[in-house]
Design a protein around this motif. Sequence first.
Motif, PDB file in Angstrom:
ATOM      1  N   SER A  42       0.843  -1.199   0.000  1.00 17.73           N
ATOM      2  CA  SER A  42       0.000   0.000   0.000  1.00 17.73           C
ATOM      3  C   SER A  42       0.880   1.250   0.000  1.00 17.73           C
ATOM      4  N   THR A  43       0.993   1.880  -1.140  1.00  8.21           N
ATOM      5  CA  THR A  43       1.825   3.075  -1.283  1.00  8.21           C
ATOM      6  C   THR A  43       0.941   4.293  -1.549  1.00  8.21           C
TER       7      THR A  43
ATOM      8  N   ASP B 129       0.684  -1.628  -4.865  1.00  6.84           N
ATOM      9  CA  ASP B 129       1.718  -2.222  -5.714  1.00  6.84           C
ATOM     10  C   ASP B 129       1.674  -3.746  -5.539  1.00  6.84           C
TER      11      ASP B 129
END
Length: 244
Positions: free
Chosen positions: A109-110, A115
């Motif tokens: 979780s970016t 991703d």
Amino acid sequence: MEHTYNVTGMTCAGCQYKVQTLLSGVPGVTTVDVDLMAGEARIAMDQHVTTSALQSALKDYQKYQLTESNVAMPAPGIAEEQLKSWAATYKPILLIFGYILTISLIAGSTVLGFDELLAMRVFMAGFFLIFSFFKMLDLDGFAESYAMYDVVARKFKSWGYIYALIELALGLAYAMDLNPVITNLVTIVVMTVSIIGVLQSVLNKKVIRCACLGSVFNLPMSTVTIIEDGLMIVMSGLMLASMM
């Protein structure tokens, strides 16, 4: 002729392997199939072999006691284990997968979104590092257990030791994102070879312990093991495909 005997004192796949090996060396015995969960040994022989002769083969290991199957003998721990629910039986591996999955989802979780490749790489790193850790706790026990069903380890026992080291190396490689093409290729090859023995054991309904977490936990071989190996093959394949 084939006879079935009760065997008590076995607590892990290493015990199963030891009993099977010792009984196989008795003159007159042709094949031995030891069922750890049931606490039984099915022995085929080309001539009559007395029960005392079979027990004598186990004399150096007093905890193993062999009796004729018509003599009622309790198998401590086996009956209780069979009564466990599926969730209770696989609690260790479910917890491990849960922890690895949670960390992988967090890592993936970016600020730019999720991703998937990063999440899979973190999952693979965690999987191999944790599973190799448990194997390293009792490397000899793992090698003996693995030789019970793996197609390579059955012929070359040293493969069990090598396999544990390969898992450790793969875990480090995924963690450092080291040469991902080679890392994923090696994973596909190693896990494909591993799953062959698992499939054979499950399809033949052999009741043996899975060596995936070494000899620390008494996990039975089942479709869970197939899913575990298959998941690694699929994920490494997806990551490899994304690089093409």
